[in-house]
Design an enzyme around this catalytic site. Structure first.
Site, PDB file in Angstrom:
ATOM      1  N   GLY A 533     -42.398 -28.655  61.202  1.00 26.46           N
ATOM      2  CA  GLY A 533     -43.841 -28.464  61.331  1.00 26.46           C
ATOM      3  C   GLY A 533     -44.234 -27.098  60.829  1.00 26.46           C
ATOM      4  N   ALA A 534     -43.406 -26.123  61.163  1.00 25.08           N
ATOM      5  CA  ALA A 534     -43.654 -24.756  60.755  1.00 25.08           C
ATOM      6  C   ALA A 534     -42.373 -23.966  60.973  1.00 25.08           C
ATOM      7  CB  ALA A 534     -44.788 -24.152  61.583  1.00 25.08           C
ATOM      8  N   ASN A 537     -40.575 -17.581  59.986  1.00 25.79           N
ATOM      9  CA  ASN A 537     -40.060 -16.464  59.176  1.00 25.79           C
ATOM     10  C   ASN A 537     -40.834 -15.199  59.535  1.00 25.79           C
ATOM     11  OD1 ASN A 537     -38.665 -18.512  57.515  1.00 25.79           O
ATOM     12  ND2 ASN A 537     -40.748 -18.961  56.851  1.00 25.79           N
ATOM     13  N   HIS A 569     -47.237 -21.038  68.744  1.00 26.16           N
ATOM     14  CA  HIS A 569     -45.785 -21.197  68.884  1.00 26.16           C
ATOM     15  C   HIS A 569     -45.049 -20.251  67.928  1.00 26.16           C
ATOM     16  CE1 HIS A 569     -42.041 -23.658  69.502  1.00 26.16           C
ATOM     17  NE2 HIS A 569     -41.769 -23.103  68.340  1.00 26.16           N
ATOM     18  N   GLU A 570     -45.437 -20.281  66.679  1.00 26.20           N
ATOM     19  CA  GLU A 570     -44.726 -19.471  65.682  1.00 26.20           C
ATOM     20  C   GLU A 570     -44.910 -17.985  65.935  1.00 26.20           C
ATOM     21  OE1 GLU A 570     -42.642 -21.101  64.057  1.00 26.20           O
ATOM     22  OE2 GLU A 570     -43.528 -23.043  64.548  1.00 26.20           O
TER      23      GLU A 570
HETATM   24 ZN   LIG Z   1     -39.981 -22.596  67.405  1.00 25.53          ZN
END
Ligand SMILES: [Zn+2]
Length: 1141
Positions: A533-534, A537, A569-570
């Protein structure tokens, strides 16, 4: 990777072996360069010939397949000689051939050869259809056709060893493993015997229809290094357990890096070519210098490198020099180990402890469209094909981009330079520090350099070259925030929402973690092709377009929520995961569980009116309960030594890690209280910044926070409490008897007859948290407040913060149900949802009866809130899946119709006859439930409404009257009740869709048609990347299987093409296990169980990759379904019949 396939004929005495050499680059386009050769036994040309192929591999980064066909008419050797010749040849020429498929039967040659190639995962179609592939396969076919066809041997004797050949399906190869098997194959035993070509080891897998013949052989390298040939000529016929004989001998045979060298910094330069070369290949080139220091004396340098063609320096793959005063030893030899992804340098003398060195490599790799490492993504803009070079390093793909110490604890500073075409922009983790025009090798280029990164792990690197554009803003502390996407998407304002929430979410985390954002910029980029999903980085987060781009006109509330939570989340990882990184992948659950929990906090800060924190109940807690209640579940935490190979690492990315991790951390935060939790977290992050940890480090810091908080008391240490949740699988059901006040707990298993064979040091006596912080420390306890009578009721696990289910005595259940029917709002929304979900699952586990569970849905005719409805519909979904092919379905439908009708009418009113959007965030979701269920059960007015909307759209495709929130449901219903005309219109709209989320809705809705021929046609489309993107193939098949008409079609489709699907689509870890889950969801008959088992058996040689666990679970679930249907069908039919009138 090198695979060998031997088709042989034991009938005659073969003397000559025909070597066919195939190799395939991307599986989409096979290229056969060299195909046919005739050699005799022990001919030195064999190696030259094979070596030629190997060089080609390195040039083209391909998987190489050798197909060896034995020509019986001219042969003198027997079958055993043949195996010997063959193994000798492989041994002499290669280090890395690990698998050999033997095909015995030659009955239907044409078909077998096709299957050989299938088994070797080269081609899927039949030979006649491979027109574009030069004459080679045709020649191979005719060569095989001319052979005399043999009988299948039933017994093969090699020395004292007898191999019984099972009654092989002619199409199933016998697999021979030429490398030591993985240590996790616990059921393998060895018989070793010297038969003159080194040591032959026979392994029989207990379950197997496969016999594995393992051949361990001494390596030339070991001899060169003066090591004795231990055991190579010893012979023994005593069975030896695997554990003692399979330990890899050499450091490069281990999957983990030795601990002798530590990287300090890298200078990496990459140059991706966005145009294909003369052979049609997309390539990148680069060079890298890594400075490392030696911490333990060694004469070996072992560094990761995978699928890279390394340049030669005086016969070696790399150059070594000393840094400062250090003198580098000379290189004796270098080689690549394909299996473990290593480049190995054998030095003539040892490196000095404390000294630093520079290892320089130059390399070329393929910029493939495989979504791994540095890869290629393509999309079309205004009819023009565009190419983007982008990357996905997690977990083990940085090594496919440049040689590096590719483990999370091997942190270093990265100085990155990217050469790229003028007119494109290059991005990496750091801020750009300079760009200049240059001409390299006669090519006019732009050179972009980046600021050095912080000390970081390789899996968090990112390199992107595109012609994307951006919007940006600056935070008050000079932090640069940018959103990147296709020009068109940015121009249409699709990045605006992401830009608006990124800043606030970062600020929230800075406050929550009490630590400033560690970098000078935060880029978010939306990519047309992306597997996960993602990906977090550091400084350059990559997203699927649907997870970042929001179109105010076209996107739904659900799309918006997904964007917010994925960004949250990221960004949570920027600290937790990136700044402080877990030592090794076995602790992945803490990293992902943590981000999956705090994403709700971050999203709640950005969108405070959404009440999004409640949704963790549906999206994580209930979701993972379903998996964790199975006997095949596993504990959150694994020991480091259990996780070694890339496949084992990728298996860690599962629902247990993400959702159970989130659920238990939420529980921990709730019982510690959020301020204490955040305090411990902050001290953990600050202590280990830029370093690595193990999960117990977090417990230590939380314990310290408890200690430093006056008045704070927990009955055990954080360690002791959390060990019960992380080291044993599953969760408890707590039973409260309100007549006596007694409380008991036991391990909750969805199938009460299932056997847990995984030992737990705690024997599933977990320490649970109870209402109002009543600590349940033992298996049984009594609590006077739990004793009630009369009208009083008890509800445990308020706020559903505990990771457990609750059961009560029947009287209390009755009181709770009557409360629901008279005054449901006396209970919180999530507790209403919890009562339903607990009851249904307790009934599944036979702890309460099914009708009690069904009774929790009776009050729903008064329920207007989303979360309880959603909880009920998800549970009833099981009834629909189990019964939609039976006579129960009629009564079930009438009951649901009766219950949903008031909700449908309610929304009709609230929306002024469907002209307005409900104001509440979750009301918008519940409106979707109302319409979807009303239409499928036939509530008056629903289908007409849908049809008229869709009809209007078909009449004027440029003005869609359907609100984005309702599109998924409306499209699906319209296609379910429509025919080819509606379908083809949807397909046209899908192909023209510029917004990814719109394309997704249509792709899913097209699976709703009831016409088998349309579904079959759609299935064919899924494996054609020009029709359905590769990343979307498995989910599309899953959508089709979701449809009661499509399920058997999808199952047949997947079974027939498993090896092809596995090879081409098996990489995405989530999507692949979801495929198996999705297809088998409805399985509930003995016949289906047998089919499933046969599927497993038939494809053992192909493998199941990241779907291995899912397949086990599917078998377990199917057995449970069979039992459940048998036991419940009659009651359920009776109950629905009575309640629907
Ligand atoms: Zn994660």
């Amino acid at each position: 990777m090198i695979k060998a396939i031997l088709i042989f004929n034991n009938h005659g005495k073969p003397r000559l072996i025909r070597f066919y050499q195939y190799f395939a680059e991307d599986m989409q386009q096979q290229i056969i360069r060299e195909t046919f050769h005739l050699v005799s036994k022990r001919d030195d040309n064999v190696c030259n010939f094979l070596e030629g192929g190997r060089r080609l591999i390195y040039r083209h980064y391909a998987t190489l397949y050798f197909v060896f066909c034995v020509d019986s008419s001219e042969s003198e050797l027997g079958i055993l000689d043949l195996i010997q010749v063959f193994v000798e040849t492989l041994d002499k020429c290669f280090e890395n051939v690990c698998e050999l498929d033997l095909i015995f039967h030659m009955d239907k040659v044409h078909y077998i050869l096709q299957e050989v190639v299938m088994g070797g995962m080269v081609l899927e179609t039949n030979m006649n259809e491979i027109g574009g592939l030069s004459a080679a396969p045709a020649r191979a076919v005719s060569a095989v056709k001319n052979m005399n066809l043999p009988e299948i041997p039933r017994n093969i004797n090699i020395g004292d060893i007898n191999i019984k050949v099972p009654s092989l399906s002619p199409l199933r190869p016998l697999r021979v493993l030429l490398c030591p098997p993985e240590s996790d194959m616990g059921k393998v035993y060895y018989v070793s015997k010297n038969v003159g070509l080194g040591m032959l080891v026979l392994a029989t897998i207990a379950l197997a229809t496969i016999i594995a013949l393992s051949i361990a052989y001494d390596k030339e390298r070991a001899k060169n290094r003066g090591k004795p040939e231990n055991g190579a000529t010893d012979s023994t016929s005593t069975p030896t357990p695997l554990t003692t004989s399979s330990t890899p001998k050499e450091p490069w045979d281990h999957y983990r890096l030795p601990d002798s060298l530590v990287p300090v910094s890298y200078n990496v330069t990459l140059w991706p070519r966005l145009e294909p070369d003369a052979d049609g290949m997309y390539l990148f080139t680069g060079y890298s210098a890594v400075i490392f220091s030696c911490v333990k004396e060694t004469d070996l340098i072992i560094i990761h490198s995978n699928k890279l063609n390394l340049s030669n320096f005086e016969g070696h793959h790399a150059k070594l020099s000393g840094l400062g005063d250090a003198t580098a030893p000379n290189i004796q030899k270098t080689w690549l180990v394909v299996k473990t992804h290593f480049l190995v340098l054998q030095l003539r003398s040892a490196l000095a402890v404390g000294a630093s060195y520079v290892l320089y490599t130059e390399f070329q790799g393929e910029l493939a469209d495989d979504l791994e490492g540095f890869y290629r993504s393509e999309y079309t803009e205004d009819g023009v094909k565009k190419v983007v070079a982008t990357s996905q390093m997690q977990a083990t793909y940085a090594r496919k981009t440049f040689p590096c110490f590719d483990e999370p604890a091997m942190k270093a500073v990265f100085n990155v330079t990217i050469f790229h075409d003028r007119g494109t922009v290059a991005l990496s983790n750091g801020r750009e520090t300079g760009t200049a025009d240059s001409v390299i090798d006669g090519v006019p280029l732009r050179v972009t350099t980046f600021e050095p990164t912080e000390r970081m792990s390789t899996y968090l690197l990112a390199f992107i070259v595109s012609d994307f554009v951006k919007i940006q803003s600056t935070q008050n502390n000079n932090l640069m925030i940018r959103i990147w996407a296709r020009r068109k998407a940015i121009e249409e304002g699709q990045g605006d929402y992401a830009l608006n929430v990124t800043g606030p979410i970062l600020q929230f985390y800075e406050h929550y973690y009490n630590a400033t954002y560690p970098l000078s910029k935060s880029d978010q980029i939306a990519l047309p092709d992306f597997n996960a999903g993602a990906m977090e980085n550091w400084g350059l987060v990559t997203y699927r377009e649907t997870a970042l781009l929001y179109d105010p006109i076209m996107s739904s509330t659900g799309n918006k929520e997904r964007i917010t939570t994925v960004i949250a989340h990221e960004l949570a990882h920027m600290w937790f995961g990136n700044l402080v990184t877990l030592q090794w992948w076995n602790d992945l659950w803490l990293n992902e569980g943590f981000a999956s929990y705090v994403e709700y906090l971050g999203a709640d800060y950005a969108e405070p009116t959404w009440n999004i924190k409640d949704q963790i109940i549906l999206s994580d807690v209930h979701k993972v309960f379903a998996v964790d209640a199975l006997a095949s579940s596993h504990p959150l935490s694994r020991r480091e030594e259990e996780v070694n190979t890339p496949a084992q690492i990728s298996e860690m990315f599962n629902t247990i890690s993400y959702s159970k991790g989130a659920a238990v951390l939420r529980m921990l935060s709730e019982f510690l209280t959020e301020p204490v939790f955040a305090k411990g977290l902050s001290s953990y992050l600050n202590t280990f910044a830029f370093g690595n940890t193990v999960y117990t480090d977090l417990w230590d810091h939380l314990q310290q926070a408890v200690k430093n908080t006056p008045g704070m008391h927990i009955p055990h240490t954080v360690h002791n409490i959390m060990n019960r949740w992380t080291l044993q699988m599953g969760f408890p059901v707590v039973t409260i008897d309100t007549r006596t006040g007694s409380i008991t707990q036991k391990h909750f298993l969805l199938d009460p007859d299932s056997v847990v064979d995984r030992p737990s040091q705690f024997k599933y006596e977990s320490t649970g948290v109870e209402q109002q912080q009543h600590w349940l420390l033992q298996k049984t306890d009594a609590h006077i407040q739990m004793r009630v009578s009369g009208e009083d009721w008890v509800l445990a696990n308020t706020n559903v913060s505990g990771y457990f289910r609750v059961n009560y005595d029947l009287d209390n259940w009755d009181r709770l149900l009557s409360l629901l029917s008279t005054n449901h709002q006396a209970l919180s929304i999530i507790n209403r949802a919890q009562i339903i979900d607990d009851a249904f699952n307790l009934a599944r586990a036979k702890i309460i009866n099914t009708t009690l569970a069904l009774r929790t849905t009776k009050y729903l005719s008064k329920e207007r809130d989303y979360i309880p409805w959603e909880s009920a519909l998800r549970n009833l979904d099981y009834y629909i899946l189990m019964f939609d092919r039976t006579e129960v379905y009629g009564a079930l439908q009438s009951y649901l119709k009766k219950q949903i009708q008031p909700l449908f009418e309610y929304f009709k009113t609230v929306t002024a006859n469907w002209t307005k959007v409900p104001t509440g965030h979750t009301d918008q979701y519940n409106q979707i439930n109302a319409i979807g269920m009303a239409c499928s059960t036939g509530v008056d007015g629903c289908r007409e409404l849908i049809k008229s909307w869709y009809r209007q759209w078909m009449e004027s495709p440029h003005s869609n009257p359907i609100h984005p929130n309702l599109k998924s449901t409306v499209y699906c219903s319209a296609l379910a009740f429509g025919g080819v005309e509606e379908w083809d219109f949807a397909w046209r709209m899908f192909k023209n869709a510029t917004l990814a989320s719109e394309a997704l809705r249509l792709r899913s809705a097209m699976a709703c048609t009831k016409a088998p021929w349309l579904l079959n046609r759609y299935l064919e489309y899924t494996l054609d990347p020009t029709k359905i993107r590769k990343q979307d193939a498995t989910s599309t098949i899953q959508y089709i299987a979701r449809n009661v008409v499509g399920m058997p079609l999808a199952w047949n489709f997947v079974r027939a093409r498993w090896s092809y699907i596995f090879q081409h689509y098996g990489r995405g870890s989530f999507s692949f296990s979801n495929l198996v889950n999705g297809i088998t969801k409805r399985f509930s008959t003995e016949f289906e169980l047998q089919e499933l088992k046969k599927f497993k058996e038939d494809n053992l040689h192909v493998g199941f990759g990241s779907a291995t666990l899912a397949l086990e679970q599917a078998i377990e679930k199917t057995s449970a379904n069979i039992k459940w249907v048998t036991e419940n069908k009659a009651h359920v039919l009776k109950w629905f019949t009575e309640e629907s009138t």
